[in-house]
Design a protein around this motif. Sequence first.
Motif, mmCIF file in Angstrom:
data_model
loop_
_atom_site.group_PDB
_atom_site.id
_atom_site.type_symbol
_atom_site.label_atom_id
_atom_site.label_comp_id
_atom_site.label_asym_id
_atom_site.label_seq_id
_atom_site.Cartn_x
_atom_site.Cartn_y
_atom_site.Cartn_z
ATOM 1 N N SER A 80 0.817 -1.211 0.000
ATOM 2 C CA SER A 80 0.000 0.000 0.000
ATOM 3 C C SER A 80 0.854 1.265 0.000
ATOM 4 O O SER A 80 0.639 2.187 -0.793
ATOM 5 C CB SER A 80 -0.920 -0.011 1.225
ATOM 6 O OG SER A 80 -1.630 1.199 1.331
ATOM 7 N N THR A 83 2.830 1.837 -3.229
ATOM 8 C CA THR A 83 1.976 2.426 -4.258
ATOM 9 C C THR A 83 1.812 3.923 -4.026
ATOM 10 O O THR A 83 1.877 4.730 -4.962
ATOM 11 C CB THR A 83 0.600 1.742 -4.258
ATOM 12 O OG1 THR A 83 0.769 0.343 -4.507
ATOM 13 C CG2 THR A 83 -0.308 2.330 -5.318
ATOM 14 N N GLN A 84 1.604 4.284 -2.761
ATOM 15 C CA GLN A 84 1.477 5.706 -2.429
ATOM 16 C C GLN A 84 2.767 6.459 -2.755
ATOM 17 O O GLN A 84 2.731 7.559 -3.308
ATOM 18 C CB GLN A 84 1.144 5.865 -0.947
ATOM 19 C CG GLN A 84 1.043 7.323 -0.493
ATOM 20 C CD GLN A 84 0.793 7.437 0.991
ATOM 21 O OE1 GLN A 84 0.382 6.474 1.648
ATOM 22 N NE2 GLN A 84 1.033 8.609 1.550
ATOM 23 N N ARG A 85 3.906 5.875 -2.425
ATOM 24 C CA ARG A 85 5.194 6.528 -2.678
ATOM 25 C C ARG A 85 5.431 6.680 -4.191
ATOM 26 O O ARG A 85 5.917 7.718 -4.638
ATOM 27 C CB ARG A 85 6.318 5.708 -2.051
ATOM 28 C CG ARG A 85 7.691 6.387 -2.089
ATOM 29 C CD ARG A 85 8.739 5.481 -1.465
ATOM 30 N NE ARG A 85 10.050 6.077 -1.476
ATOM 31 C CZ ARG A 85 10.561 6.805 -0.495
ATOM 32 N NH1 ARG A 85 9.839 7.044 0.581
ATOM 33 N NH2 ARG A 85 11.785 7.302 -0.575
ATOM 34 N N THR A 87 3.143 6.997 -6.433
ATOM 35 C CA THR A 87 2.248 8.069 -6.870
ATOM 36 C C THR A 87 2.826 9.433 -6.523
ATOM 37 O O THR A 87 2.795 10.368 -7.338
ATOM 38 C CB THR A 87 0.872 7.908 -6.208
ATOM 39 O OG1 THR A 87 0.319 6.628 -6.562
ATOM 40 C CG2 THR A 87 -0.084 9.003 -6.658
ATOM 41 N N GLU A 88 3.375 9.554 -5.316
ATOM 42 C CA GLU A 88 3.969 10.821 -4.901
ATOM 43 C C GLU A 88 5.156 11.180 -5.796
ATOM 44 O O GLU A 88 5.315 12.347 -6.205
ATOM 45 C CB GLU A 88 4.416 10.733 -3.446
ATOM 46 C CG GLU A 88 3.268 10.652 -2.458
ATOM 47 C CD GLU A 88 3.727 10.342 -1.044
ATOM 48 O OE1 GLU A 88 2.942 10.545 -0.100
ATOM 49 O OE2 GLU A 88 4.886 9.885 -0.882
ATOM 50 N N THR A 153 6.672 9.037 2.151
ATOM 51 C CA THR A 153 6.384 7.849 2.944
ATOM 52 C C THR A 153 7.397 6.745 2.667
ATOM 53 O O THR A 153 7.862 6.582 1.546
ATOM 54 C CB THR A 153 4.975 7.335 2.629
ATOM 55 O OG1 THR A 153 4.836 7.181 1.214
ATOM 56 C CG2 THR A 153 3.922 8.289 3.125
#
Length: 240
Positions: A80, A83-85, A87-88, A153
């Motif tokens: 999770s 994926t966020q990293r 995207t960032e 993150t």
Amino acid sequence: MTEMATGPAEVVAAEPHGGIGQRLNWLRAGVLGANDGIVSTAGIVIGVAGAAVSRNAIGLAGLAGLVAGALSMAAGEYVSVSTQRDTERALIAQEKHELATMPEAELEELVEIYREKGLSEPLARQVAEELTEHDVLAAHLDAELHLDEDDLTNPWSAAFASALSFTVGALLPLLMILLTPEAVRIPLTFVAVMIALMITGFVSARLGKAPALRAVLRNVIGGAAAMVITYVIGRFAGTL
């Protein structure tokens, strides 16, 4: 006039980045991870104990649930957050491209953001220009995306924190069911889990600035239902 104009600019420039918010999110995730460890492991050990099996079997089942749950939490959190990293990083790369190819439009966008925050047109432009001169990328990441390029993150720390919090939570019901006398191990474990769920429910509510009573009741009722259901299933399975 210069001093008055500079003051608000400094206030806007000094707005906090997402560091505090991210730390609160990690703390909230840790509390929820501990809560998951408490409920899932309590359900396992009480369900197995309901089948009237030996203490060793209960311990093995609880330990297996603890390890499997901790690894599952860690893997899920890693995927999770990765994926966020990603995207960032993609958003940061896009912002760098836009700043390189259309700097004037990006400046106007920054001006408009500060106008929407309540600054007058001249002051919004002054703030945008001064922040652009200082660090154009940081200014846009903060104002548009609420990101800090140096504070993204970390999936590994998230995975470790998730596994650790789950393990800490899971140890409570596991140790209670193993260390208490057989005649009272199930009710004592039930009571200990209820108290722990009250605490995690209260802490998570305070961190989220939500009503504490509702969160505590939701936590306790959900945990109690899980333990009762698994106990009944274990009791029934033990008679087969």
